[in-house]
Write an enzyme that holds these catalytic residues in place. Structure first.
Site, PDB file in Angstrom:
ATOM      1  N   LYS A   1       0.889  -1.188   0.019  1.00 45.44           N
ATOM      2  CA  LYS A   1       0.049  -0.093  -0.005  1.00 45.44           C
ATOM      3  C   LYS A   1       0.968   1.109  -0.024  1.00 45.44           C
ATOM      4  O   LYS A   1       1.699   1.355   0.829  1.00 45.44           O
ATOM      5  CB  LYS A   1      -0.867   0.075   1.193  1.00 45.44           C
TER       6      LYS A   1
ATOM      7  N   LYS B   1      -2.495  -1.533  -3.607  1.00 50.28           N
ATOM      8  CA  LYS B   1      -3.090  -0.338  -3.644  1.00 50.28           C
ATOM      9  C   LYS B   1      -2.358   0.883  -3.773  1.00 50.28           C
ATOM     10  O   LYS B   1      -1.383   1.076  -3.083  1.00 50.28           O
ATOM     11  CB  LYS B   1      -4.086  -0.249  -2.173  1.00 50.28           C
TER      12      LYS B   1
HETATM   13  C1  PBG Z   1      -7.132   2.810   5.878  1.00 50.44           C
HETATM   14  C2  PBG Z   1      -7.774   2.911   4.503  1.00 50.44           C
HETATM   15  C3  PBG Z   1      -7.690   4.116   3.416  1.00 50.44           C
HETATM   16  C4  PBG Z   1      -8.253   3.578   2.256  1.00 50.44           C
HETATM   17  C5  PBG Z   1      -8.651   2.394   2.510  1.00 50.44           C
HETATM   18  N1  PBG Z   1      -8.440   2.030   3.693  1.00 50.44           N
HETATM   19  C6  PBG Z   1      -7.041   5.275   3.548  1.00 50.44           C
HETATM   20  C7  PBG Z   1      -5.853   5.444   3.705  1.00 50.44           C
HETATM   21  O1  PBG Z   1      -4.952   4.677   3.946  1.00 50.44           O
HETATM   22  O2  PBG Z   1      -5.458   6.854   3.974  1.00 50.44           O
HETATM   23  C8  PBG Z   1      -8.289   4.175   1.069  1.00 50.44           C
HETATM   24  C9  PBG Z   1      -9.135   3.760  -0.081  1.00 50.44           C
HETATM   25  C10 PBG Z   1      -9.676   4.732  -1.026  1.00 50.44           C
HETATM   26  O3  PBG Z   1      -8.920   5.939  -1.481  1.00 50.44           O
HETATM   27  O4  PBG Z   1     -10.581   4.316  -1.784  1.00 50.44           O
HETATM   28  N2  PBG Z   1      -8.267   2.313   6.599  1.00 50.44           N
END
Ligand code: PBG
Length: 349
Positions: A220, A273
């Site tokens: 991520k 991601k």
């Molecule tokens: C953290 C989380 C995030 C997203 C999914 N889970 C936000 C982050 O890491 O700041 C982002 C998903 C998206 O942008 O659609 N709980």
């Protein structure tokens, strides 16, 4: 000069036809042949549909994500029913708590918002696969993904406000167990803490959920494409950023390291991601770990860009969306978490 006249003047052209042996266009000649040789095909079962659940009644649209809503528990059930009807077989839940605090107590509370939603969806639509996001950021008053280095938790040697890794793991395990107790089918830790898969696996096994799979947000990135999500989930950090745990966008070797660690810790599925700006990372991770199902998160910013351009009449929403999702699958993702899930499933019918 007509073609015929040209041929009589330059007879060599006559032989040209037999010189072209390879004509890829033969297999593009009709829709039926194109369908026969299509290598990547989307299916509604590839999609996981995100739902944002909050306390109270009704639904409210998220300004930066047209067509996406914060939902009451009853509305979340309604939305999951619509998803099931379109052929989508999985949802992923995000909760917006009533109150936030430094640890995020509602995250593992028996009547937390996600806990209520899991029970309600599993009761009404038992066949729906309910995935839960396991992270602290929507629940903490500071908006960070873990316990901060401050106050009673203060460690000298780490900066004030640093996200503490091991203290956070205990909370993540508690959250995963709490989701499992409500009937969640898959837990998906998204906080990029070191050791999060082991900690959650140990917690789940200890509590008797050794058969509950973990979908790890293994790779991520610290991405600016999460902007609209942070409106939706009200989980933006109150100060600083997430660069001490999320990955630097320039790195791909590190993606292999992250994925390898999570596989070793017992992850059942891996995720990359965001998706669109990281298609090469999806392919690299997939090639390295072909034995595990791979997911990619087509994140909020990717969704909002298509919606905004389509609303202006600049692109064809249906075609661009399906092309985008096809690209993510072609890159190696078996599953796609996407806000387009229900629309895309309907278009595929
Ligand atoms: C953290 C989380 C995030 C997203 C999914 N889970 C936000 C982050 O890491 O700041 C982002 C998903 C998206 O942008 O659609 N709980």
């Amino acid at each position: 000069m007509t073609l015929l006249e040209l041929e009589t003047h330059q007879p060599l052209i006559v032989n040209r036809k037999s010189q072209i042996l390879n004509r890829p266009r033969r297999l593009r000649a009709t829709p039926a042949i194109r369908a026969m040789v299509r290598e990547t095909e989307l299916n509604a079962r590839d999609f996981i549909y995100p739902l944002f659940v909050r306390h109270g009644e009704g639904r409210s649209e998220i300004r930066s994500m047209p067509g996406v809503y914060q939902l009451s528990v009853a509305e979340a059930v309604r939305e999951a029913e619509a998803a099931a009807k379109s052929g989508v077989s999985a949802v992923i839940l995000f909760g917006i708590p009533k109150e936030k605090d430094p640890i995020g107590l509602e995250n593992f509370s028996e009547d937390g918002i996600v806990q209520q939603a899991i029970r309600a969806i599993k009761k009404e639509i038992p066949e729906m696969v309910v995935v839960t996001d396991v992270c602290l950021c929507e629940y903490t008053d500071h908006g960070h993904c873990g316990i901060l280095n401050t106050g009673e938790h203060f460690h000298t040697g780490l900066p004030e406000g640093y996200v503490l890794n091991d203290e956070t793991l205990d909370v993540l395990a508690k959250v995963a167990i709490s989701h499992a107790e409500c009937g969640a089918d898959i837990v998906a830790p998204s906080g990029m803490m070191d050791g999060m898969v082991s900690a959650i696996r140990a917690g789940l096994d200890f509590a008797g959920y050794e058969n509950l799979p973990i979908l790890s947000y293994a790779v991520k990135y610290a991405s600016s494409f999460y902007g609209p999500f942070r409106d939706a989930a009200e989980g933006a950090p109150k100060f600083g950023d997430r660069k001490s745990h999320q990955m630097d966008p320039g790195n791909v070797r590190e993606a292999l390291r992250e994925a390898a660690i999570d596989v070793e810790e017992g992850a059942d599925m891996l995720m990359v991601k965001p998706a669109l700006a990281y298609l090469d990372v999806i392919r690299t991770v997939k090639n390295a770990f072909p034995q595990l199902p791979m997911a990619a998160y087509n994140v909020s910013g990717e969704y909002s860009m298509i919606k905004a351009a389509a609303a202006n009449g600049w692109i064809d929403e249906e075609k661009v969306t399906l092309e985008t999702l096809t690209a993510i699958k072609r890159a190696g993702s078996d599953l796609i978490i996407t806000y387009h899930a229900v629309d895309a499933a309907k278009w595929l019918k």
